[in-house]
Design a protein around this motif. Structure first.
Motif, mmCIF file in Angstrom:
data_model
loop_
_atom_site.group_PDB
_atom_site.id
_atom_site.type_symbol
_atom_site.label_atom_id
_atom_site.label_comp_id
_atom_site.label_asym_id
_atom_site.label_seq_id
_atom_site.Cartn_x
_atom_site.Cartn_y
_atom_site.Cartn_z
ATOM 1 N N GLU A 30 0.831 -1.207 0.000
ATOM 2 C CA GLU A 30 0.000 0.000 0.000
ATOM 3 C C GLU A 30 0.866 1.259 0.000
ATOM 4 O O GLU A 30 0.565 2.245 0.662
ATOM 5 C CB GLU A 30 -0.959 -0.007 1.187
ATOM 6 N N ALA A 31 1.945 1.188 -0.757
ATOM 7 C CA ALA A 31 2.871 2.316 -0.857
ATOM 8 C C ALA A 31 2.307 3.378 -1.788
ATOM 9 O O ALA A 31 1.787 3.049 -2.860
ATOM 10 C CB ALA A 31 4.231 1.836 -1.364
ATOM 11 N N PRO A 32 2.407 4.642 -1.420
ATOM 12 C CA PRO A 32 1.901 5.730 -2.268
ATOM 13 C C PRO A 32 2.868 6.031 -3.418
ATOM 14 O O PRO A 32 3.798 6.820 -3.276
ATOM 15 C CB PRO A 32 1.803 6.915 -1.297
ATOM 16 N N LEU A 33 2.656 5.400 -4.550
ATOM 17 C CA LEU A 33 3.543 5.558 -5.694
ATOM 18 C C LEU A 33 3.318 6.913 -6.357
ATOM 19 O O LEU A 33 2.229 7.211 -6.837
ATOM 20 C CB LEU A 33 3.299 4.432 -6.695
ATOM 21 N N LEU A 34 4.362 7.740 -6.386
ATOM 22 C CA LEU A 34 4.276 9.044 -7.033
ATOM 23 C C LEU A 34 4.593 8.963 -8.514
ATOM 24 O O LEU A 34 4.073 9.736 -9.314
ATOM 25 C CB LEU A 34 5.244 10.030 -6.370
ATOM 26 N N GLY A 35 5.460 8.032 -8.912
ATOM 27 C CA GLY A 35 5.817 7.908 -10.319
ATOM 28 C C GLY A 35 7.193 7.325 -10.499
ATOM 29 O O GLY A 35 7.715 6.639 -9.618
ATOM 30 N N THR A 36 7.788 7.588 -11.651
ATOM 31 C CA THR A 36 9.099 7.046 -11.987
ATOM 32 C C THR A 36 9.994 8.125 -12.561
ATOM 33 O O THR A 36 9.527 9.150 -13.054
ATOM 34 C CB THR A 36 8.990 5.914 -13.031
#
Length: 243
Positions: A207-213
């Motif tokens: 449940e990690a808040p992925l911001l992007g790459t």
């Protein structure tokens, strides 16, 4: 959709381009990344940002150290934490000692003031990894680590975290759930699609808040402005994450 590319960063070299060559085009690309991060989540505060990758040699430590300098140059009070407790490099990049650092603090051998080190920028501090412990995952998942992050949020405007590759060890997945955002560094022509998909699934389960790459080491045909080092940041890199 915005993307950030980098080109021609030699493997095995980790340099502070943003500090040593602030007027170079590579430094401008890090400032572009900084600006995009500032406007990624306007509805909530993002103070702790973890950087990871699928595997080694994808450039995450170089990316996060140069971004730290670029953000600190705006006047923000910033801490760079080296949470790679297996192969730490941030103390080498900033030419600091690694005799104490994070592991010494978490195990009660020093105070936070003793563990945190100054850099050439007065508002940029570094918390190096400290000596490599036998139990990295346990230390990073401890209540002491939770309390430390809460304490640091009170002292700093931004905390950037350099974490190990996500597939290799459990450490970054443990940390990801404690942070406000996660960015995955992807190296063009190097990162395997299956590895990136596995990284996505691991972060999703946590449940990690992925911001992007950040897409690193890639070229793009175009005008002179885009020649050299280029990074295109995007909130969600659809090619890999929205399948």
């Amino acid at each position: 959709m915005k993307r950030f590319f980098t080109k021609d960063i030699p493997l095995g070299t980790r340099k502070l381009y943003t500090m040593d060559h602030p007027k170079a085009y590579i430094s401008e690309s890090f400032r572009m990344l900084r600006t995009n991060l500032m406007y990624t989540n306007v509805d909530r505060q993002v103070k702790t940002i973890l950087f990871t990758s699928s595997g080694p040699q994808e450039g995450k430590s170089t990316i996060v150290s140069n971004l730290a300098v670029a953000m600190a140059q705006t006047g923000k009070k910033l801490l760079l934490m080296d949470c790679d407790l297996r192969k730490p490099v941030q103390h080498e990049i900033f030419q600091l000692t690694n005799e104490i650092g994070l592991t010494k603090y978490l195990t009660g051998y020093c105070s936070l003031d003793e563990a945190v080190q100054n850099t050439q920028l007065p508002n940029l501090n570094v918390l190096s990894s400290g000596p490599i412990p036998p139990n990295p995952a346990e230390l990073l998942g401890s209540k002491s680590m939770d309390r430390l992050l809460d304490l640091l949020k009170e002292q700093y405007e931004v905390i950037l975290i350099d974490a190990p590759p996500a597939i290799a060890v459990a450490d970054p997945i443990i940390l990801a759930g404690k942070c406000d955002g996660v960015i995955v560094v992807v190296r063009a022509g190097f990162t395997k699609l299956n590895a990136l998909k596995e990284t996505k699934e691991l972060l999703k389960k946590a449940e990690a808040p992925l911001l992007g790459t950040v897409l690193n080491d890639s070229t793009m045909n175009g005008g002179n402005y885009y020649k050299g080092y280029r990074k295109y940041y995007q909130q969600y890199y659809r090619k890999y994450y929205d399948e």
